[in-house]
Design a protein around this motif. Structure first.
Motif, PDB file in Angstrom:
ATOM      1  N   LEU A   1       0.824  -1.207   0.000  1.00 37.55           N
ATOM      2  CA  LEU A   1       0.000   0.000   0.000  1.00 37.55           C
ATOM      3  C   LEU A   1       0.861   1.261   0.000  1.00 37.55           C
ATOM      4  O   LEU A   1       1.911   1.326   0.642  1.00 37.55           O
ATOM      5  CB  LEU A   1      -0.926   0.007   1.211  1.00 37.55           C
ATOM      6  CG  LEU A   1      -2.042  -1.043   1.220  1.00 37.55           C
ATOM      7  CD1 LEU A   1      -2.751  -1.044   2.568  1.00 37.55           C
ATOM      8  CD2 LEU A   1      -3.029  -0.790   0.093  1.00 37.55           C
TER       9      LEU A   1
ATOM     10  N   ASP B   1       1.006   5.459   0.698  1.00 36.85           N
ATOM     11  CA  ASP B   1       0.352   6.559   1.398  1.00 36.85           C
ATOM     12  C   ASP B   1      -0.209   7.548   0.389  1.00 36.85           C
ATOM     13  O   ASP B   1       0.466   7.922  -0.586  1.00 36.85           O
ATOM     14  CB  ASP B   1       1.343   7.278   2.316  1.00 36.85           C
ATOM     15  CG  ASP B   1       1.741   6.429   3.513  1.00 36.85           C
ATOM     16  OD1 ASP B   1       0.926   5.580   3.924  1.00 36.85           O
ATOM     17  OD2 ASP B   1       2.860   6.607   4.023  1.00 36.85           O
TER      18      ASP B   1
ATOM     19  N   ARG C   1      -4.715   5.520   2.116  1.00 38.34           N
ATOM     20  CA  ARG C   1      -3.702   4.828   1.331  1.00 38.34           C
ATOM     21  C   ARG C   1      -4.319   4.398   0.000  1.00 38.34           C
ATOM     22  O   ARG C   1      -5.530   4.474  -0.192  1.00 38.34           O
ATOM     23  CB  ARG C   1      -3.149   3.629   2.099  1.00 38.34           C
ATOM     24  CG  ARG C   1      -2.755   3.974   3.527  1.00 38.34           C
ATOM     25  CD  ARG C   1      -2.054   2.851   4.230  1.00 38.34           C
ATOM     26  NE  ARG C   1      -0.642   2.801   3.861  1.00 38.34           N
ATOM     27  CZ  ARG C   1       0.195   1.847   4.274  1.00 38.34           C
ATOM     28  NH1 ARG C   1      -0.248   0.869   5.045  1.00 38.34           N
ATOM     29  NH2 ARG C   1       1.462   1.862   3.934  1.00 38.34           N
TER      30      ARG C   1
END
Length: 217
Positions: free
Chosen positions: A140, A142, A188
């Motif tokens: 993932l 940000d 995210r």
């Protein structure tokens, strides 16, 4: 009619079991191992089950549905059903694995009539994984800085109203329309979603170079 039937059973622990009735059309047979069973009839030969076995045992790094598909594909490439190709199917169950955790059906795909059914099953599995797969937490990104700027620009290019300080609202609205909501994580973004978003934005062709005014023919 047990003499005309085949059955495969996968044990919760230890080796599976397989049965091939003596009246099944040749070639017919099966193999088992720790946690798996494979069998088939009217096959091109025993090499088909050998290929299924080898692909299964060699596919431990794959996601479970992809590992099953790899085994099926290997058997198909080894000759498969000696009558030819027509259909293929894939069923995987996992507790709470269905959409939104509302069922235990992780994958349930069928190709009933196709010239190359295993390849078509692979296409459907890839689409199913895109739409219903869940993000890998380790990958993932940000939704800040350059990533947020890019996401906001892509969404704006698709005509969505974007708050530069809160691109997540527009992202979630777009992802819902694309049936990607299973991959959404507040704050995210899944790289799979980002890649899909990039591909959704029409690419503007680069301007063609002007012709040389001094060129002659």
């Amino acid at each position: 009619d047990r003499d005309h039937r085949q059955l495969g059973v996968v044990a919760a622990a230890g080796a599976g079991a397989t049965w091939t009735g003596p009246a099944c059309h040749p070639w017919a047979g099966g193999q088992t191992g720790d946690g798996w069973a494979a069998q088939g009839n009217i096959l091109a030969g025993p090499q088909v089950i050998d290929a299924v076995r080898d692909a299964w045992l060699g596919g431990t790094a794959l996601p479970f549905p992809d590992r099953l598909l790899a085994a099926l594909r290997a058997g198909d490439q080894a000759g498969g059903d000696r009558r030819g190709r027509q259909s293929a199917g894939l069923l995987v169950v996992e507790r709470g694995g269905g959409y939104g955790g509302t069922s235990d059906v992780l994958v349930d795909l069928r190709v009933d009539d196709h010239a190359d059914p295993v390849t078509e099953l692979g296409r459907l599995l890839a689409l199913h994984t895109l739409l219903f797969g869940r993000p890998d937490p380790a990958t993932l990104l940000d939704l800040t800085g350059a990533v947020a700027t890019e996401v906001g620009g892509l969404l704006a290019a698709l005509g969505l109203p974007v708050d530069p300080d809160r691109p997540e609202e527009a992202l979630f609205a777009w992802a819902g329309m694309e049936n990607l909501e299973e991959r959404l994580v507040p704050g995210r973004i899944d790289p799979v979603v980002l890649d899909h978003l990039r591909k959704a934005v029409p690419q503007v062709p680069a301007p063609r170079a002007a012709a040389d005014p001094l060129a002659t023919t």
